[in-house]
Design a protein around this motif. Structure first.
Motif, PDB file in Angstrom:
ATOM      1  N   LYS A 418      50.264  47.651  28.627  1.00 16.29           N
ATOM      2  CA  LYS A 418      50.652  47.503  30.042  1.00 16.29           C
ATOM      3  C   LYS A 418      49.567  48.039  30.966  1.00 16.29           C
ATOM      4  O   LYS A 418      49.096  47.334  31.872  1.00 16.29           O
ATOM      5  N   THR A 419      49.170  49.287  30.765  1.00 15.14           N
ATOM      6  CA  THR A 419      48.180  49.906  31.656  1.00 15.14           C
ATOM      7  C   THR A 419      46.820  49.241  31.520  1.00 15.14           C
ATOM      8  O   THR A 419      46.122  49.021  32.524  1.00 15.14           O
ATOM      9  N   LEU A 420      46.417  48.910  30.310  1.00 15.01           N
ATOM     10  CA  LEU A 420      45.101  48.305  30.102  1.00 15.01           C
ATOM     11  C   LEU A 420      45.000  46.950  30.803  1.00 15.01           C
ATOM     12  O   LEU A 420      44.007  46.670  31.498  1.00 15.01           O
ATOM     13  N   MET A 421      46.006  46.106  30.666  1.00 18.02           N
ATOM     14  CA  MET A 421      45.965  44.795  31.316  1.00 18.02           C
ATOM     15  C   MET A 421      46.021  44.929  32.827  1.00 18.02           C
ATOM     16  O   MET A 421      45.326  44.189  33.554  1.00 18.02           O
ATOM     17  N   ALA A 422      46.842  45.856  33.342  1.00 11.93           N
ATOM     18  CA  ALA A 422      46.928  46.035  34.793  1.00 11.93           C
ATOM     19  C   ALA A 422      45.596  46.505  35.365  1.00 11.93           C
ATOM     20  O   ALA A 422      45.152  46.024  36.419  1.00 11.93           O
ATOM     21  N   LEU A 423      44.921  47.432  34.680  1.00 10.34           N
ATOM     22  CA  LEU A 423      43.633  47.919  35.166  1.00 10.34           C
ATOM     23  C   LEU A 423      42.548  46.855  35.039  1.00 10.34           C
ATOM     24  O   LEU A 423      41.722  46.683  35.945  1.00 10.34           O
ATOM     25  N   ALA A 424      42.529  46.124  33.936  1.00 10.62           N
ATOM     26  CA  ALA A 424      41.508  45.093  33.747  1.00 10.62           C
ATOM     27  C   ALA A 424      41.631  44.003  34.811  1.00 10.62           C
ATOM     28  O   ALA A 424      40.624  43.592  35.416  1.00 10.62           O
ATOM     29  N   SER A 425      42.838  43.535  35.060  1.00  7.90           N
ATOM     30  CA  SER A 425      43.014  42.505  36.092  1.00  7.90           C
ATOM     31  C   SER A 425      42.740  43.064  37.473  1.00  7.90           C
ATOM     32  O   SER A 425      42.195  42.368  38.348  1.00  7.90           O
ATOM     33  N   GLY A 426      43.055  44.331  37.688  1.00  7.04           N
ATOM     34  CA  GLY A 426      42.768  44.935  38.986  1.00  7.04           C
ATOM     35  C   GLY A 426      41.279  45.070  39.244  1.00  7.04           C
ATOM     36  O   GLY A 426      40.790  44.766  40.344  1.00  7.04           O
ATOM     37  N   LEU A 427      40.530  45.514  38.253  1.00  2.85           N
ATOM     38  CA  LEU A 427      39.080  45.644  38.419  1.00  2.85           C
ATOM     39  C   LEU A 427      38.422  44.287  38.647  1.00  2.85           C
ATOM     40  O   LEU A 427      37.493  44.162  39.457  1.00  2.85           O
ATOM     41  N   THR A 428      38.887  43.268  37.939  1.00  2.12           N
ATOM     42  CA  THR A 428      38.318  41.936  38.128  1.00  2.12           C
ATOM     43  C   THR A 428      38.558  41.421  39.542  1.00  2.12           C
ATOM     44  O   THR A 428      37.653  40.860  40.178  1.00  2.12           O
ATOM     45  N   GLN A 429      39.757  41.630  40.065  1.00  2.78           N
ATOM     46  CA  GLN A 429      40.091  41.101  41.387  1.00  2.78           C
ATOM     47  C   GLN A 429      39.565  41.970  42.519  1.00  2.78           C
ATOM     48  O   GLN A 429      39.455  41.508  43.657  1.00  2.78           O
ATOM     49  N   VAL A 430      39.205  43.231  42.233  1.00  2.00           N
ATOM     50  CA  VAL A 430      38.640  44.103  43.259  1.00  2.00           C
ATOM     51  C   VAL A 430      37.121  43.997  43.288  1.00  2.00           C
ATOM     52  O   VAL A 430      36.511  43.819  44.358  1.00  2.00           O
ATOM     53  N   LEU A 431      36.466  44.065  42.117  1.00  2.30           N
ATOM     54  CA  LEU A 431      35.005  44.102  42.067  1.00  2.30           C
ATOM     55  C   LEU A 431      34.380  42.713  41.965  1.00  2.30           C
ATOM     56  O   LEU A 431      33.317  42.468  42.549  1.00  2.30           O
ATOM     57  N   ASP A 432      34.997  41.809  41.229  1.00  2.00           N
ATOM     58  CA  ASP A 432      34.405  40.481  41.048  1.00  2.00           C
ATOM     59  C   ASP A 432      34.901  39.478  42.095  1.00  2.00           C
ATOM     60  O   ASP A 432      34.091  38.843  42.785  1.00  2.00           O
ATOM     61  N   ASP A 433      36.211  39.332  42.208  1.00  3.11           N
ATOM     62  CA  ASP A 433      36.762  38.330  43.130  1.00  3.11           C
ATOM     63  C   ASP A 433      36.856  38.819  44.568  1.00  3.11           C
ATOM     64  O   ASP A 433      37.047  37.997  45.479  1.00  3.11           O
ATOM     65  N   ARG A 434      36.787  40.124  44.797  1.00  3.39           N
ATOM     66  CA  ARG A 434      36.921  40.725  46.145  1.00  3.39           C
ATOM     67  C   ARG A 434      38.229  40.306  46.817  1.00  3.39           C
ATOM     68  O   ARG A 434      38.280  40.139  48.030  1.00  3.39           O
ATOM     69  N   ARG A 435      39.259  40.155  45.996  1.00  2.00           N
ATOM     70  CA  ARG A 435      40.566  39.762  46.539  1.00  2.00           C
ATOM     71  C   ARG A 435      41.279  40.959  47.156  1.00  2.00           C
ATOM     72  O   ARG A 435      42.024  40.827  48.116  1.00  2.00           O
ATOM     73  N   TYR A 436      41.068  42.124  46.582  1.00  2.00           N
ATOM     74  CA  TYR A 436      41.653  43.364  47.101  1.00  2.00           C
ATOM     75  C   TYR A 436      40.519  44.355  47.333  1.00  2.00           C
ATOM     76  O   TYR A 436      39.446  44.262  46.731  1.00  2.00           O
ATOM     77  N   THR A 437      40.772  45.323  48.197  1.00  2.00           N
ATOM     78  CA  THR A 437      39.721  46.273  48.567  1.00  2.00           C
ATOM     79  C   THR A 437      39.607  47.421  47.580  1.00  2.00           C
ATOM     80  O   THR A 437      38.503  47.927  47.330  1.00  2.00           O
ATOM     81  N   GLU A 438      40.736  47.876  47.010  1.00  2.00           N
ATOM     82  CA  GLU A 438      40.681  48.976  46.064  1.00  2.00           C
ATOM     83  C   GLU A 438      41.967  49.019  45.258  1.00  2.00           C
ATOM     84  O   GLU A 438      42.962  48.359  45.585  1.00  2.00           O
ATOM     85  N   ILE A 439      41.931  49.813  44.194  1.00  2.61           N
ATOM     86  CA  ILE A 439      43.097  50.028  43.332  1.00  2.61           C
ATOM     87  C   ILE A 439      43.704  51.381  43.676  1.00  2.61           C
ATOM     88  O   ILE A 439      42.989  52.397  43.740  1.00  2.61           O
ATOM     89  N   ILE A 440      44.999  51.408  43.903  1.00  2.00           N
ATOM     90  CA  ILE A 440      45.730  52.659  44.135  1.00  2.00           C
ATOM     91  C   ILE A 440      46.684  52.851  42.969  1.00  2.00           C
ATOM     92  O   ILE A 440      47.501  51.976  42.670  1.00  2.00           O
ATOM     93  N   MET A 441      46.591  53.974  42.313  1.00  2.00           N
ATOM     94  CA  MET A 441      47.414  54.243  41.142  1.00  2.00           C
ATOM     95  C   MET A 441      48.229  55.503  41.374  1.00  2.00           C
ATOM     96  O   MET A 441      47.713  56.522  41.860  1.00  2.00           O
ATOM     97  N   THR A 442      49.506  55.428  41.032  1.00  2.00           N
ATOM     98  CA  THR A 442      50.393  56.578  41.148  1.00  2.00           C
ATOM     99  C   THR A 442      51.380  56.535  39.999  1.00  2.00           C
ATOM    100  O   THR A 442      51.494  55.518  39.298  1.00  2.00           O
TER     101      THR A 442
END
Length: 600
Positions: A418-442
């Motif tokens: 769960k965590t690995l897939m969420a982080l991998a997709s988040g990094l791709t969409q933040v750093l590569d696709d620039r779809r989101y500005t940053e990842i917030i984790m809580t």
């Protein structure tokens, strides 16, 4: 289109085109409208023709009620027996207002189905039970658990002992959730007592503050009650005083008396020991069930559905398919469609036949549209160097990478990714696709064992010990993405990744708004429904929220699988066009972790 002129002698049959025209369900409550036509004077000139037979139900949601007396009056009308619609008495007095059945009569078994369905739709509180109303005595912990519990008992009455009000007053100070609930309960009681025509002796009507679903009354203990408890129970303890009140009320309402009808008295408490002691004394006791989304965790929406082995055989003549880009769409029909939800995954696997994995994208009338998925198990579709290893992981990655999905819930045992897939997709969409500005984790900071005390440092440093899962997965992701860049390249990659990930505490979330953020809520099974609502409502435009958790590892002492905030979110968001859920079934961490999850 203009309506036809009203018939003057009898009801006329509609044309087939008019029969197929969209219309509301034909059985509706029309007694008031019919009575008003009886008293209204006849008007000259053409009148609008009513196209619906409004004979229906009364009382807001009960079963259909037939009226033989009104149908008996229609015998005087010369309407043909087999095909024409019955004409009621008001229609004979006023020929200009004739009701016409919109459908040709069909056999009884087929006609009963569309009539029964709308009758089950009205809200449940309007349906009064046939048995006598009960008297529920509430424990203090119920009021502190749910401040709105006073309005959850439908037509039944509620009794509050005086010791409950004393305990409620002792919990009103502070900034905790319990203190907030105590203050809200006190304000609710004050509003009920201050309502117009409120009489404490006769009971306060619970529907005076706008909660129409509550039809009972609220009673306070205004006089001492005579009761005797076993000597082994200390008389000064609050729990035992409440038990004494329940004992006295049971004896008082055991028989019918003038002004006090016979009622069953039931204690409602969240305290298990309190309920055990009540049953030992011969008193009726029950848990407060309204906070439970599901009675059984096995009934939780899984997010995926296996198609039957004969699916293509049955659909061979009715299925439609077309190609759009790299995806194939199928329009299906049949008895399977009513059981589907939007964004639910379906799969077909049979020996000797090609497999199909698709997602429901549209449900209209009796048809559904399925869209094939992107295969993230292939190396060319790797997400930040991560490939999915099983069917459910591929379903989850399709949800995580879809920009049209704003809310994703992932459940599963330890090691399902769960965590690995969420982080991998988040990094791709933040750093590569620039779809989101940053990842917030809580995450919910609930300890498994003893608390280690206060932690020094800033907010992010205090959250560091709770974010071991984040560090472990980032180490794996950075190692896979660094390639042959060497020590400096890996350090630069780690620094870049860290700069786009913010670790926040849930204690300071209220009032915030996240814009274009990728929010990950880990260990969400330890959240209450109210905390889950607080976090999800922080989402602003362009924000995506991922909630993850394992319902088998709830560490909060007052939550169960049925009352967890994660269960609440999964159940409420199923079928929403911009939300999705998947239950991950297979662990991919190690054979040791998989075996431990099964046997321990």
């Amino acid at each position: 289109m203009p309506l036809p002129p009203a018939p003057t002698k009898r009801a006329a049959l509609l044309s087939p085109d008019a029969i197929d025209a969209p219309a509301r369900p034909s059985h509706r409550n029309s007694r008031r409208s019919g009575d008003s036509r009886d008293d209204a004077p006849a008007k000259s000139g053409p009148q609008p023709l009513e196209l619906f037979d409004n004979l229906g139900t009364e009382g807001g949601g009960d079963a259909p009620v037939t009226r033989p007396a009104r149908r008996a009056k229609t015998k005087a009308a010369p309407a043909p027996a087999p095909t024409s619609a019955p004409v009621s008495a008001p229609q004979q007095q006023q020929p200009a207002m004739v009701q016409v059945e919109t459908r040709v009569p069909t056999p009884a078994p087929a006609a009963s189905t569309p009539i029964a369905a709308p009758q089950q739709a009205p809200a449940r509180p309007k349906r009064k039970s046939t048995g006598p109303a009960k008297l529920f005595v509430l424990d203090t912990n119920v009021l502190l658990h749910d401040p709105m519990c006073l309005f959850r008992f439908e037509e039944h009455d509620i009794f509050l002992p005086m010791i409950v009000l004393e305990e409620l007053d002792g919990h009103k100070k502070g900034t905790t959730e319990v203190a907030r609930n105590g203050r809200q309960t006190s304000r609710t009681l004050d509003a009920l007592a201050a309502a117009q025509d409120a009489d404490i002796d006769k009971g306060l009507k619970l529907d005076t503050t706008g909660h129409r679903e509550a039809g009972g009354r609220l009673f306070f203990q205004t006089a001492p009650l005579d009761y005797s408890l076993p000597i082994s129970l200390p008389q000064g303890k609050a729990d035992n005083q409440i038990l004494g009140v329940v004992h006295a009320l049971r004896d008082e309402y055991a028989k019918d008396r003038p002004g006090k009808p016979k009622q069953e008295v039931v204690l409602v408490s969240k305290d298990i020991n309190m309920r055990v002691k009540a049953r030992a004394l011969g008193l009726a006791a029950d848990d407060y069930q309204n906070d439970k989304t599901l009675e059984d965790g096995d009934l939780l929406y899984a997010g995926s559905l296996a198609l039957p082995p004969d699916f293509w055989t049955r659909q061979s003549k009715t299925v439609e398919s077309w190609q759009s880009g790299s995806n194939t769409f199928y329009r299906i029909s049949g008895p399977l469609v009513p059981n589907l939800y939007i964004n639910q995954f379906v799969f077909f696997e049979a020996p000797g036949e090609p497999s199909m994995y698709a997602r429901v994208t549209e449900i209209r009338d009796k048809t559904a549209v399925l869209k094939t998925l992107k295969d993230y198990s292939s190396g060319k579709n790797a997400v930040w160097g991560v490939n999915t290893r099983n069917r459910e992981q591929n379903f989850a990655m399709n949800l995580l990478m879809d920009p049209e999905i704003d809310f994703v819930t992932l459940t599963g045992t330890a090691g399902t990714g769960k965590t690995l897939m969420a982080l991998a997709s988040g990094l791709t969409q933040v750093l590569d696709d620039r779809r989101y500005t940053e990842i917030i984790m809580t995450r919910a900071t609930v300890s498994v064992g003893e608390d280690i005390g206060f932690l020094p440092g800033t907010e992010e440093e205090k959250m560091g010990p709770w974010m071991g899962a984040l560090d472990d997965n980032l180490e794996f992701l950075a190692k896979g993405d660094g390639g042959g860049a060497g020590e400096w390249g890996r350090a630069a990659t780690n620094e870049l990744i860290r700069s786009r990930i913010k670790v926040k505490s849930m204690n300071f979330m209220r009032g915030r708004t996240f814009l274009n953020k990728y929010v990950i809520i880990d260990e969400a099974q330890n959240l209450t429904p109210k905390q889950m609502k607080t976090l999800i409502t922080r989402a602003g435009p362009g924000t995506k929220i991922i909630c993850m958790g394992n319902l088998a590892q709830i560490d909060t002492p007052y939550l169960t699988e049925g009352s967890s905030g994660l269960t609440f979110a999964v159940d409420k968001f199923k079928g929403w066009p911009h939300g999705g859920h998947i239950t991950l079934a297979r662990g991919e961490r190690s054979r040791l972790a998989d075996f431990a999850s099964d046997v321990l």
